[in-house]
Design a protein around this motif. Structure first.
Motif, PDB file in Angstrom:
ATOM      1  N   UNK A 156     -19.404  19.909  28.179  1.00 35.38           N
ATOM      2  CA  UNK A 156     -19.514  21.210  28.781  1.00 35.38           C
ATOM      3  C   UNK A 156     -20.455  21.971  28.107  1.00 35.38           C
ATOM      4  N   UNK A 157     -21.394  22.615  28.983  1.00 32.80           N
ATOM      5  CA  UNK A 157     -22.434  23.530  28.290  1.00 32.80           C
ATOM      6  C   UNK A 157     -21.371  24.815  27.899  1.00 32.80           C
ATOM      7  N   UNK A 158     -20.520  25.187  28.688  1.00 31.49           N
ATOM      8  CA  UNK A 158     -19.748  26.257  28.360  1.00 31.49           C
ATOM      9  C   UNK A 158     -19.256  26.087  27.067  1.00 31.49           C
ATOM     10  N   UNK A 159     -18.557  25.016  26.727  1.00 28.70           N
ATOM     11  CA  UNK A 159     -18.064  24.743  25.294  1.00 28.70           C
ATOM     12  C   UNK A 159     -18.969  24.717  24.245  1.00 28.70           C
ATOM     13  N   UNK A 160     -20.245  24.145  24.329  1.00 24.93           N
ATOM     14  CA  UNK A 160     -21.342  24.178  23.632  1.00 24.93           C
ATOM     15  C   UNK A 160     -21.764  25.521  23.178  1.00 24.93           C
ATOM     16  N   UNK A 161     -21.649  26.584  24.344  1.00 23.26           N
ATOM     17  CA  UNK A 161     -22.055  27.951  24.075  1.00 23.26           C
ATOM     18  C   UNK A 161     -20.817  28.622  23.095  1.00 23.26           C
ATOM     19  N   UNK A 162     -19.654  28.301  23.492  1.00 26.79           N
ATOM     20  CA  UNK A 162     -18.501  28.541  22.585  1.00 26.79           C
ATOM     21  C   UNK A 162     -18.723  28.299  21.194  1.00 26.79           C
ATOM     22  N   UNK A 163     -19.073  26.973  20.973  1.00 26.28           N
ATOM     23  CA  UNK A 163     -18.870  26.553  19.498  1.00 26.28           C
ATOM     24  C   UNK A 163     -20.230  27.130  18.758  1.00 26.28           C
ATOM     25  N   UNK A 164     -21.303  27.298  19.722  1.00 24.54           N
ATOM     26  CA  UNK A 164     -22.446  28.053  19.095  1.00 24.54           C
ATOM     27  C   UNK A 164     -22.145  29.464  18.804  1.00 24.54           C
ATOM     28  N   UNK A 165     -21.545  30.216  19.642  1.00 19.65           N
ATOM     29  CA  UNK A 165     -21.174  31.660  19.303  1.00 19.65           C
ATOM     30  C   UNK A 165     -20.361  31.717  18.125  1.00 19.65           C
TER      31      UNK A 165
END
Length: 75
Positions: free
Chosen positions: A26-35
């Motif tokens: 999920x790109x949302x989950x990737x964004x969460x981890x990156x953030x």
């Protein structure tokens, strides 16, 4: 340090577990981890503000990342 040596910082451990790889589809989950990697730690409300998303929309993804062992919940 040899370029083939794994990093000594546990925050940058390689992901090899299939559950973790699936969780990051999920790109949302990737964004969460990156953030979180950039911030260090944050509440779901802080993540929502940073990602310009509703907090309610992030809880599902945060739970999936917790279950996969990619996040830890702080007290």
């Amino acid at each position: 340090m040899n370029t083939t040596d794994p990093p000594s910082d546990p925050r940058y451990a390689p992901i090899a577990d299939p559950r973790q790889i699936r969780a990051l589809r999920s790109t949302v989950r990737q964004d969460i981890v990156d953030t979180l990697q950039a911030l260090g730690s944050a509440s779901v409300a802080e993540l929502a503000a940073r990602l310009d998303r509703a907090a309610d929309a992030l809880y599902y993804h945060v739970r999936a990342l917790l279950q996969a062992g990619l996040l830890v919940q702080l007290p």
